[in-house]
Design an enzyme around this catalytic site. Structure first.
Site, PDB file in Angstrom:
ATOM      1  N   LYS A  80      -2.197   2.192 -25.196  1.00 51.75           N
ATOM      2  CA  LYS A  80      -2.678   2.303 -26.472  1.00 51.75           C
ATOM      3  C   LYS A  80      -1.413   2.543 -27.438  1.00 51.75           C
ATOM      4  CE  LYS A  80      -7.278   3.744 -25.612  1.00 51.75           C
ATOM      5  NZ  LYS A  80      -7.447   4.493 -24.266  1.00 51.75           N
TER       6      LYS A  80
ATOM      7  N   TYR B 176       0.821  -1.165   0.003  1.00 54.27           N
ATOM      8  CA  TYR B 176       0.168   0.128   0.141  1.00 54.27           C
ATOM      9  C   TYR B 176       0.868   1.310  -0.166  1.00 54.27           C
ATOM     10  CZ  TYR B 176      -4.798  -1.264   0.356  1.00 54.27           C
ATOM     11  OH  TYR B 176      -6.081  -1.555  -0.164  1.00 54.27           O
TER      12      TYR B 176
ATOM     13  N   ARG C 172      -1.907  -1.134 -18.769  1.00 53.82           N
ATOM     14  CA  ARG C 172      -3.045  -0.509 -18.459  1.00 53.82           C
ATOM     15  C   ARG C 172      -3.204   0.403 -17.745  1.00 53.82           C
ATOM     16  NH1 ARG C 172      -5.936  -3.137 -22.068  1.00 53.82           N
ATOM     17  NH2 ARG C 172      -7.581  -1.686 -22.003  1.00 53.82           N
TER      18      ARG C 172
ATOM     19  N   THR D 214      -4.110   7.449 -21.687  1.00 58.52           N
ATOM     20  CA  THR D 214      -3.991   5.929 -21.007  1.00 58.52           C
ATOM     21  C   THR D 214      -2.307   5.929 -21.506  1.00 58.52           C
ATOM     22  OG1 THR D 214      -4.454   5.396 -22.989  1.00 58.52           O
ATOM     23  CG2 THR D 214      -6.156   5.434 -21.283  1.00 58.52           C
TER      24      THR D 214
ATOM     25  N   ASP E 211      -7.511  15.143 -23.861  1.00 56.91           N
ATOM     26  CA  ASP E 211      -7.345  13.530 -23.663  1.00 56.91           C
ATOM     27  C   ASP E 211      -6.577  13.051 -24.848  1.00 56.91           C
ATOM     28  OD1 ASP E 211      -7.699  11.169 -23.387  1.00 56.91           O
ATOM     29  OD2 ASP E 211      -9.780  11.183 -22.857  1.00 56.91           O
TER      30      ASP E 211
ATOM     31  N   GLU F 204      -0.662   4.720  -0.315  1.00 58.06           N
ATOM     32  CA  GLU F 204      -1.441   5.876  -0.426  1.00 58.06           C
ATOM     33  C   GLU F 204      -0.798   6.957  -0.097  1.00 58.06           C
ATOM     34  OE1 GLU F 204      -4.768   5.029   2.119  1.00 58.06           O
ATOM     35  OE2 GLU F 204      -5.570   3.684   0.685  1.00 58.06           O
TER      36      GLU F 204
END
Ligand code: DSN
Length: 436
Positions: free
Chosen positions: A240, A60, A246, A237, A211, A62
């Protein structure tokens, strides 16, 4: 690029969980033996996939480097900082958040950082090439905000037919005074004029959000103009044309906005970042900084243009008359009025050619049927296809679709022959991760 990764990952999986291993191996075989033309997909390198399968998944983290809510984050700080530095260098910007789990979450962070709920933003509607997170009614972007849409030119006599109508962008912004003007698309084959968008955003007192998920790899290598310094916020992203794992990125040159973006991502939207994916993003961004990646992106565009030209020669219409980037929209009705995207996608899949049905501008058919196919060259170019192979792909597409129009028997015969030819071609161009 090595053609064969060590088999240790699959060996481990086979020994521990044969059921899962069998499914993964079948998917590896599918990818290996089919031609991937989905414009938003790619084949990540063995190094990217290796990083995604590391111990970085166990933690973790965070918060952000140096400001975590858990102990033991020393190496997670190092990997996240490295990913940030590489993203900033690659895209030429001052701030990069590498934590978004996806492009939609990157967009959500951009929206939270730039707008209050209920604010108006201007975008291209999904059916014209936008994205569901650009204001679709049942997406967060349409539920919590007020989208208004600019248009494409729809006038066959107009030289800019099916391209962005910048007069419409200006008129919509003048009328609605949006807080955000959004550009960047999922099915748009032409260059985006970011400078022009910024001029219109400034006139309307709007922030410009770009975007660039689809064209990020092209932008990173100068094959498409950069949204910086024009856009206030850039989202993308990483999987692509950028060919990473991803995930998503949000970038800006504005310190105040960067603070708002960080807060929006965590704790606004996400909890713990996927640190194994952040590690894989770092690897992909490193690959994207190499000279080979630029050559790859140039070949992607050359391959897309060759495929578009060859399909035109077979009687299909490429919307807007061609492509400047990695993708094209094929109007199937120019070849035969009865041909639908749904049928074409299914018939081609039978022959080992993977595509997605897609609406064309002003499409009379529903999104589940459509009159078009969206085709892209990033994945085939990764496996080494050049222009001669793209011409063969166009010929196979036409053979299969022509057979389908003649009926089930002809389709079955042609599918069998083309499937075998596709397999042969794929065997000549193995994927970089042939490990199964
Ligand atoms: N679903 C993606 C695409 O195919 O373009 C966009 O997120």
């Amino acid at each position: 690029m090595p053609t064969h990764a060590p088999d240790t990952v699959m060996d481990t999986l086979r020994a521990a969980d044969p059921e899962v291993a069998t499914i993964v191996a079948a998917e590896a075989e599918r990818q290996e033996t089919t031609i991937e033309l989905i414009a938003s997909e790619n084949h990540a390198s063995p190094a990217v996939m290796a990083a995604a399968g590391t111990v970085m998944t166990n933690k973790y983290a965070e918060g952000y480097p140096g400001r975590r809510y858990y102990g033991g984050c020393l190496h997670h700080d190092a990997i996240e900082r490295l990913a940030q530095e590489r993203a900033k260098k690659l895209f030429g910007c001052s701030y990069a958040n590498v934590q978004p789990h996806s492009g939609a979450q990157a967009n959500m962070a951009a929206f939270l950082a730039t707008m209050d709920p209920g604010n108006t933003f201007a975008s291209l509607v999904l059916k014209d090439g936008g994205h569901l997170s650009h204001g679709m009614k049942i997406n967060f972007s349409g539920i919590f905000y007020n989208p208004v849409h600019y248009a494409l030119h729809y006038d066959k006599a107009h030289p800019e037919h099916e391209r962005i109508d910048y007069d419409s962008v200006r008129a919509v912004c003048k009328e609605h005074k949006p807080r955000v003007l959004l550009c960047g698309y999922s099915a748009y084959p032409r260059v985006i004029d970011f400078a022009r968008f910024r001029e219109i955003a400034d006139e309307a007192g709007a922030l410009l959000v770009a975007d660039v998920a689809h064209i990020a790899g092209l932008i990173a290598t100068g094959v498409h103009p950069s949204p910086f310094p024009h856009a206030h916020v850039v989202t993308t992203t990483t999987h692509k044309s950028l060919r990473g794992p991803r995930g998503g990125l949000v970038m800006t040159n504005d310190e105040e906005l960067s603070k708002k973006i960080n807060k929006a991502l965590f704790p606004g939207i996400q909890g713990g970042p996927l640190m194994h994916i952040v590690a894989a993003k770092a690897v992909a961004l490193g690959e994207a900084l190499t000279h080979e990646f630029k050559t790859y992106q140039q070949q992607v565009v050359a391959n897309a243009q060759t495929l578009a030209g060859a399909l035109s020669a077979h009687g299909y219409r490429i919307t807007s008359g061609g492509t400047d980037n990695h993708l094209m929209l094929v109007d199937l009705t120019a070849r035969d009025a009865e041909l639908t995207g749904k049928d074409a996608e299914g018939w081609l899949e039978g022959a080992g050619i993977i595509t997605n049905k897609n609406g064309i501008p002003d499409d009379a058919r529903s999104p589940m049927v459509t009159s078009g196919l969206r085709l892209g060259a990033p994945a085939t170019t990764t496996r080494g296809f050049g222009e001669p192979e793209m011409r063969e792909v166009a010929a196979w597409i036409d053979r299969v679709l022509s057979a389908g129009l003649k009926g089930a028997d002809e389709l079955a015969r042609t599918t069998e022959t083309v499937r075998a030819e596709v397999r042969d071609m794929c065997a000549r161009f193995p994927l970089p991760h042939a490990a199964h």
